[in-house]
Enzyme design. Structure first.
Site, short mmCIF file in Angstrom:
data_model
loop_
_atom_site.label_atom_id
_atom_site.label_comp_id
_atom_site.label_asym_id
_atom_site.label_seq_id
_atom_site.Cartn_x
_atom_site.Cartn_y
_atom_site.Cartn_z
N ASP A 105 0.76 -1.28 0.00
CA ASP A 105 -0.09 -0.10 0.15
C ASP A 105 0.90 1.22 -0.02
O ASP A 105 2.03 0.98 -0.07
CB ASP A 105 -1.02 0.02 1.37
CG ASP A 105 -2.20 0.65 0.84
OD1 ASP A 105 -2.16 2.08 0.42
OD2 ASP A 105 -3.37 -0.11 1.11
N HIS B 283 -2.75 3.18 -4.47
CA HIS B 283 -2.11 2.80 -3.30
C HIS B 283 -0.94 2.27 -3.41
O HIS B 283 -0.23 1.17 -3.08
CB HIS B 283 -3.13 1.73 -2.58
CG HIS B 283 -4.37 2.49 -2.00
ND1 HIS B 283 -4.39 3.14 -1.06
CD2 HIS B 283 -5.66 2.32 -2.40
CE1 HIS B 283 -5.54 3.59 -0.62
NE2 HIS B 283 -6.48 2.94 -1.80
N GLU C 32 -9.59 2.75 -5.11
CA GLU C 32 -9.34 4.27 -5.07
C GLU C 32 -8.01 4.66 -5.80
O GLU C 32 -7.13 4.98 -5.28
CB GLU C 32 -9.13 4.49 -3.46
CG GLU C 32 -10.33 3.92 -2.64
CD GLU C 32 -10.01 4.16 -1.02
OE1 GLU C 32 -10.90 4.45 -0.33
OE2 GLU C 32 -8.91 3.64 -0.77
C1 ACM Z 1 -10.87 -0.16 0.54
O1 ACM Z 1 -11.54 -0.14 1.41
N1 ACM Z 1 -10.40 0.97 0.08
C2 ACM Z 1 -11.00 -1.41 -0.47
#
Ligand code: ACM
Ligand code: ZN
Length: 535
Positions: A193, A264, A327
């Site tokens: 991440d 991420h 995201e």
């Molecule tokens: C998430 O909670 N961004 C998958």
């Protein structure tokens, strides 16, 4: 030997143990009948015999009761044994049948997983103290019961995030133990991440040399302020990964690794900034959704990620590999000539389609290696991605849409399944992500993974998963508190048939035995709560 064992037992702390009036099994078995007759009394010197197909589980059973009770079950050669483990082809792969009477315990299963789950149920037929790691003196009785049990869903998952808050191998193992006790069978391991790259990749050592250390971390209870302290290096070596995968496998848990792309990705981009779209990427590891993502138009992005997946596939035997996809803001892609060119070359109308195409690229790459691919629900924003399953997290809508179209789905909607959100425990000392709707345990318990689906779409729901993101987790105790007992509710949603599920019944089982059992296991579980009374 026996005298020695008795002497050791006499030294145990004395705790009066009363047998539970009703067996408080969590998750609740599909069918349980309390039989007439006296309980089975667990004693030193008892024996087990069984089918060779279950040799590993027989070993598990031999030692299953030892830590708290001091009883080790001996292996018997003939069929005359106190415990028997027999093969029964009529039972489903993860199912089992269990008969407990004064005379003995008979397990039947068609596969090792079923026998393993029968043993977990047996441990829960004893009082909660029997699940602890330390010796306790008592009379260990299992009520006479007949159980025929099997899970509702094949995917009964938990997601752990060692990226934001590091989890050493021992921390992962204690969660695996707790998962196994509740018949959960998938660890979704979120290994990369923005705030940390946590898996050793031999071909690209900078991923951990640079990416496993973040330069600063948001302060507790003051998330907009950075502490200026380096955090790391924290990552799992490939040997440690193999160790965790084997530990999980011994508990019938599959470890599904996640390599996040294209968003991420800030930790990876700190190691390889040339894979960002812009020349001067902002690589500050704040919490939240960051703008920098892997450039989709740079061939080197694919070279790196394919190289990573090569090593991931060699380490994890799981049928699925998770490729993230959540995201991923498109600001950088929109301004990047390479991404624009890639979008046109692939005939995409917009950047969502480009993201879906990128997911399809890695799905095809994994398929060549005999693996399935799964991604967060954003990967279907540009159309249903060929060859990828969906993890429905923003709600159930994407999961419903995908299942109706014949795509496999794991349901992990944040309004029910996020076991990092506030749980409405009065006086809760821990920090939670701000501005999110709380997920108290009764809400999590009320989730039906196939609600709103026509019958023909229901088989595409692989199962259910609880997610524990760790931006606001500071310790094992903090993580335990957020995960448990809510993960017991996830386990019951995933295992127990909907018709057998009842909040009051679950609450009673948890209050009498489930919560004391979690505490006996050494977990810092949060207290149980109830929905507010209706006025
Ligand atoms: C998430 O909670 N961004 C998958
Ligand atoms: Zn780009």
């Amino acid at each position: 030997m026996r005298v020695l064992a008795l002497a050791a037992l006499a030294a145990f702390a004395f705790v009066p143990i009363l047998p539970a009036a009703t067996p408080d099994i969590v998750p609740k078995p599909a069918s349980l009948t309390v039989r007439e007759g006296k309980p089975f009394v667990l004693k030193w010197g008892q024996t087990v015999a069984g089918d060779d197909r279950f040799a590993a589980e027989i070993e598990v059973l031999r030692k299953a009761f030892f830590p708290a009770t001091g009883v080790v079950i001996k292996k018997a050669s003939g069929a005359e044994a106190d415990f028997t483990v027999a093969y029964d082809a009529s039972l489903p792969k993860e199912g089992y049948a269990l008969e407990v009477s004064e005379k003995g315990v008979a397990i039947r299963a068609s596969a090792p997983a079923g026998a393993f789950y029968a043993i977990q149920t047996l441990r829960q037929l004893l009082p909660p103290e029997a699940s602890g790691p330390a010796p306790v003196r008592g009379k260990w009785e299992m009520p006479a019961v007949s159980i025929v049990d099997a899970p509702t869903y094949a995917w009964r998952g938990v997601m752990l995030d060692p990226c934001r808050s590091w989890m050493p191998v021992e921390s992962v193992k204690r969660q695996l133990d707790a998962m196994a006790a509740h018949k959960l069978n998938v660890l979704h391991w979120h290994l990369t991440d923005d705030q940390g790259w946590r898996i050793e990749i031999k071909r690209f050592p900078r991923l951990t040399e640079v990416g496993s250390i973040r330069p600063c971390t948001p302060r507790p209870f003051a998330r907009t302020q950075m502490d200026g302290e380096p955090y790391g290096p924290y990552f799992y070596t490939q040997d440690e990964i193999r160790e965790v995968v084997a530990y999980a496998a011994a508990r019938h848990i599959t470890v599904v690794p996640e390599i996040e792309l294209p968003g991420h990705a800030v930790a990876a981009l700190r190691a390889y900034p040339e894979l960002a779209c812009s020349a001067n990427p902002d690589l500050t590891p704040r919490w939240g959704v960051l703008k920098e993502i892997f450039c989709a138009g740079n061939p080197k992005t694919y070279e790196l990620l394919e190289g990573v997946l090569d090593e991931v596939v060699a380490l994890f035997p799981a049928p699925y590999v998770h490729i993230g996809g959540d995201e991923a803001p498109k600001d950088r892609w929109n301004k990047c000539p390479k991404c624009q060119a890639k979008m046109k070359a692939l005939g995409c109308k917009n950047m969502h389609e480009l993201q879906t195409k990128m997911a399809e690229h890695f799905a095809a790459y994994l398929a060549k290696k005999g693996r399935n691919c799964i991604g967060w629900d954003e990967i279907l924003e540009g159309g249903l991605p060929k060859g990828a399953a969906i993890m429905s997290w923003r709600g159930v809508k994407a999961g419903v849409q995908a299942a109706k179209a014949g795509v496999h789905v794991v349901m992990t909607p944040k309004p029910f399944c996020y076991v990092d959100y506030n749980q409405l425990v009065p006086g809760d000392p821990y920090e939670y992500i701000p501005n999110n709707t709380p997920n108290p345990i009764w809400k999590t318990y009320g989730f039906d993974p196939v609600a709103g689906l026509p019958d023909e779409a229901k088989p595409f729901i692989l199962g259910v998963q609880g997610n524990n993101w760790s931006e606001y987790v500071r310790s094992d105790r903090d993580r335990d508190w957020k995960m448990w007992p809510r993960t017991c509710a996830i386990a019951e949603v995933a295992w127990t048939p909907l018709a057998e599920r009842d909040w009051e019944d679950f609450h009673g089982r948890m209050e009498r035995s489930g919560l004391p059992r979690l505490k006996a296991m050494g977990l810092n579980a949060a207290p149980l709560t109830r929905p507010p009374e209706k006025k």
